[in-house]
Design an enzyme around this catalytic site. Structure first.
Site, PDB file in Angstrom:
ATOM      1  N   SER A   1       2.955  -1.794  -9.739  1.00  0.00           N
ATOM      2  CA  SER A   1       2.297  -1.657 -11.048  1.00  0.00           C
ATOM      3  C   SER A   1       3.303  -1.704 -12.198  1.00  0.00           C
ATOM      4  O   SER A   1       2.953  -1.417 -13.340  1.00  0.00           O
ATOM      5  CB  SER A   1       1.549  -0.327 -11.103  1.00  0.00           C
ATOM      6  OG  SER A   1       2.474   0.749 -11.015  1.00  0.00           O
TER       7      SER A   1
ATOM      8  N   SER B   1       0.853  -1.200   0.000  1.00  0.00           N
ATOM      9  CA  SER B   1       0.000   0.000   0.000  1.00  0.00           C
ATOM     10  C   SER B   1       0.887   1.248   0.000  1.00  0.00           C
ATOM     11  O   SER B   1       1.333   1.693  -1.067  1.00  0.00           O
ATOM     12  CB  SER B   1      -0.946  -0.020   1.203  1.00  0.00           C
ATOM     13  OG  SER B   1      -0.241   0.039   2.434  1.00  0.00           O
ATOM     14  N   ARG B   2       1.176   1.774   1.162  1.00  0.00           N
ATOM     15  CA  ARG B   2       2.123   2.877   1.322  1.00  0.00           C
ATOM     16  C   ARG B   2       2.902   2.610   2.599  1.00  0.00           C
ATOM     17  O   ARG B   2       2.341   2.086   3.577  1.00  0.00           O
ATOM     18  CB  ARG B   2       1.385   4.216   1.437  1.00  0.00           C
ATOM     19  CG  ARG B   2       0.776   4.737   0.141  1.00  0.00           C
ATOM     20  CD  ARG B   2       1.837   5.143  -0.882  1.00  0.00           C
ATOM     21  NE  ARG B   2       1.275   5.663  -2.123  1.00  0.00           N
ATOM     22  CZ  ARG B   2       1.051   4.938  -3.217  1.00  0.00           C
ATOM     23  NH1 ARG B   2       1.326   3.652  -3.220  1.00  0.00           N
ATOM     24  NH2 ARG B   2       0.558   5.512  -4.306  1.00  0.00           N
TER      25      ARG B   2
ATOM     26  N   HIS C   1       9.201  -0.528  -4.836  1.00  0.00           N
ATOM     27  CA  HIS C   1       7.891   0.039  -5.222  1.00  0.00           C
ATOM     28  C   HIS C   1       7.560  -0.269  -6.689  1.00  0.00           C
ATOM     29  O   HIS C   1       7.470   0.634  -7.521  1.00  0.00           O
ATOM     30  CB  HIS C   1       7.873   1.553  -4.960  1.00  0.00           C
ATOM     31  CG  HIS C   1       6.478   2.112  -4.883  1.00  0.00           C
ATOM     32  ND1 HIS C   1       6.133   3.165  -4.082  1.00  0.00           N
ATOM     33  CD2 HIS C   1       5.329   1.744  -5.504  1.00  0.00           C
ATOM     34  CE1 HIS C   1       4.846   3.435  -4.209  1.00  0.00           C
ATOM     35  NE2 HIS C   1       4.331   2.585  -5.078  1.00  0.00           N
TER      36      HIS C   1
ATOM     37  N   GLU D   1      11.352   6.543   0.342  1.00  0.00           N
ATOM     38  CA  GLU D   1      11.687   5.865  -0.915  1.00  0.00           C
ATOM     39  C   GLU D   1      12.505   6.815  -1.784  1.00  0.00           C
ATOM     40  O   GLU D   1      12.137   7.991  -1.891  1.00  0.00           O
ATOM     41  CB  GLU D   1      10.408   5.446  -1.641  1.00  0.00           C
ATOM     42  CG  GLU D   1       9.621   4.409  -0.868  1.00  0.00           C
ATOM     43  CD  GLU D   1       8.274   4.048  -1.525  1.00  0.00           C
ATOM     44  OE1 GLU D   1       7.995   4.553  -2.629  1.00  0.00           O
ATOM     45  OE2 GLU D   1       7.541   3.270  -0.922  1.00  0.00           O
TER      46      GLU D   1
HETATM   47  C1  8YV Z   1       2.672   4.148  -8.928  1.00  0.00           C
HETATM   48  C2  8YV Z   1       1.401   3.170  -7.062  1.00  0.00           C
HETATM   49  O1  8YV Z   1       3.201   3.808 -10.113  1.00  0.00           O
HETATM   50  O2  8YV Z   1      -0.499   3.514  -8.399  1.00  0.00           O
HETATM   51  C3  8YV Z   1       0.016   3.651  -7.285  1.00  0.00           C
HETATM   52  O3  8YV Z   1      -0.591   4.170  -6.346  1.00  0.00           O
HETATM   53  O4  8YV Z   1       1.822   2.980  -5.969  1.00  0.00           O
HETATM   54  C4  8YV Z   1       2.237   2.890  -8.233  1.00  0.00           C
HETATM   55  O5  8YV Z   1       1.527   2.084  -9.075  1.00  0.00           O
HETATM   56  C5  8YV Z   1       3.674   4.923  -8.151  1.00  0.00           C
HETATM   57  O6  8YV Z   1       3.026   5.532  -7.068  1.00  0.00           O
HETATM   58  C6  8YV Z   1       4.387   5.977  -8.989  1.00  0.00           C
HETATM   59  O7  8YV Z   1       3.485   6.868  -9.583  1.00  0.00           O
END
Ligand code: 8YV
Length: 324
Positions: free
Chosen positions: A289, A237-238, A286, A267
Site C-alpha cells: 500500500s 497477503s501475510r 512490505h 519482517e
Molecule cells: C499496511 C498492509 O500498511 O493494509 C495492510 O494490511 O499490509 C499494509 O498496507 C501495513 O500492514 C502497515 O500498517
C-alpha cells in the site's frame, strides 16, 4: 468538553494530525524506532484511543490500557488484533479497507511482471557489466499476457487484480474464496475452483487472503507440489499464510519456477535469511500500500474511524468481528 486522550505511534501527515488534534488530546510517538513495549504500556495508560500500524494488540497491552475504547489500525489486515482479548476488555477495532485496493493490485502486478521477466535480477546483470551481445537466451523470461492467474482470496484487492489480468493482459482468471463471487465471474470471466484445482491450473498463484486460523500455512510443501513447475508464486497477503521453509525448498529444487514476495514470516527480513540467497525470488519490503497518496488516505480513514468511535458514532470501517 474535555478531549479524550489518544496515543499515536506512527508518522502521520499534518492534515491527519490536525484533524485528530481538533477532536482529541494527542500523545504522539515521534522517535524513528518502534516504541518499546514498556514505554508503550505507560503511554497507553491514560489513552482512550490508540492509532497504530501492525502493533500486536494482546492481553498484556490491554491490561496496561484500562481506559482504551478503540484501536484504529492503518492497515486493511488486522491479524495483529487478538479479537477475543479485545472483546473481553471492551475495546473495539477498526481498519482501512478500500482506499488501498488499486495500489496493492498494482504491486501484485509489479511482482508478477518482475518475477516473470526477472526485472530485479537483470537490472543487477546490467549494473554488474555482465551484458554482452548474443546472450539473449540467458535473459529469457515467461509471458504474463494471456497466461492463467489463480487468485486465492477474491476480496476487493483480488477483484482489482482480476480486472487488470482479464481486461489489461488478456489473462484467464481462476479464483478460490470462502464464497463464490458471481459478479466477478461475469465481469472477468473468472472461474471458481477448489484450492488444489486452482494450484494445478495456474501459471501465477497469487495469495491475497487475510491471515486467519484457517489460512495459516495454507500453502505448504503439498500445495507447491501441486503447482506447475513453471508456476510463479506471489504473496501480497501475510508471510504466515505460507510455510516459508517449504517455499524455499520449492524454489531451490525447481518444484516451482519463481516467486515474488512482499510479505514474510519475520519482517524486516533478517540479513541471514535463506531467501536472500535465491536468484529466482523477487523480494520487497512490505510495500503493497506504500504510495504517499494511498498511505495518506489510509491514515485519514484510520483517524476518522478512531474519532467516530470516541464520539459514540459508528466508524466508517469497524472490523467485522466487532460489529453487532
Ligand atoms: C499496511 C498492509 O500498511 O493494509 C495492510 O494490511 O499490509 C499494509 O498496507 C501495513 O500492514 C502497515 O500498517
Amino acid at each position: 468538553m474535555l478531549k479524550p486522550t489518544i496515543f499515536v505511534d506512527l508518522d502521520l501527515p499534518k492534515a491527519v494530525l490536525n484533524y485528530l488534534a481538533e477532536h482529541c488530546s494527542v500523545d504522539a510517538w515521534t522517535e524513528e524506532d518502534t516504541v518499546p513495549r514498556e514505554e508503550l504500556h505507560t503511554r497507553l495508560a491514560p489513552a482512550e484511543g490508540y492509532l497504530t500500524g501492525g502493533r500486536r494488540i494482546d492481553e498484556s497491552l490491554l491490561e496496561a490500557a484500562p481506559n482504551l475504547k478503540v484501536v484504529s489500525s492503518v492497515s486493511v489486515g488486522y491479524n495483529h488484533f487478538d479479537i477475543d482479548a479485545m472483546k473481553r476488555h471492551d475495546v473495539t477495532g477498526t481498519h482501512t479497507p478500500e482506499v488501498l485496493d488499486e495500489t496493492v493490485a498494482d504491486l501484485v502486478f509489479a511482482l508478477m511482471l518482475g518475477s516473470a521477466r526477472r526485472v530485479a535480477e537483470l537490472d543487477q546483470y546490467v549494473r554488474d557489466g555482465r551484458w554482452k551481445r548474443g546472450d539473449d537466451g540467458v535473459l529469457f523470461g515467461l509471458d504474463v499476457h494471456h497466461a492463467t492467474v489463480g487468485i486465492i482470496g477474491m476480496g476487493r484487492i483480488g477483484e482489482a487484480v482480476a480486472r487488470r489480468a482479464a481486461h489489461g493482459f488478456g489473462m484467464k482468471v481462476n479464483y478460490h474464496n470462502r464464497s463464490r463471487k458471481p459478479e466477478a465471474e461475469a465481469k472477468y470471466g473468472a472461474s471458481y475452483m477448489e484450492l488444489d484445482e486452482l494450484l494445478a491450473a495456474s501459471d501465477f498463484v497469487v495469495m491475497l487472503t487475510p491471515l486467519t486460523n484457517e489460512t495459516k500455512s495454507l500453502i505448504g510443501r503439498r500445495e507447491f507440489r501441486l503447482m506447475k513447475s513453471s508456476a510463479i508464486f506471489i504473496n501480497a497477503s501475510r508471510g504466515a499464510t505460507v510455510d516459508e521453509p517449504a517455499l524455499i525448498e520449492a524454489l531451490q529444487d525447481g518444484t516451482i519456477h519463481a516467486a515474488g514476495l512482499d510479505v514474510f514470516q519475520q519482517e524486516p527480513l533478517p540479513a541471514d535469511h535463506p531467501l536472500l540467497t535465491l536468484p529466482n525470488v523477487l523480494l520487497l519490503p512490505h510495500i503493497g500500500s506504500a504510495t504517499e497518496k494511498t498511505r495518506d488516505a489510509m491514515a485519514m480513514l484510520a483517524a476518522r474511524n478512531l474519532v467516530a468511535v470516541l464520539q459514540g458514532e459508528e466508524p466508517p470501517h469497524r472490523v467485522p468481528e466487532f460489529k453487532v
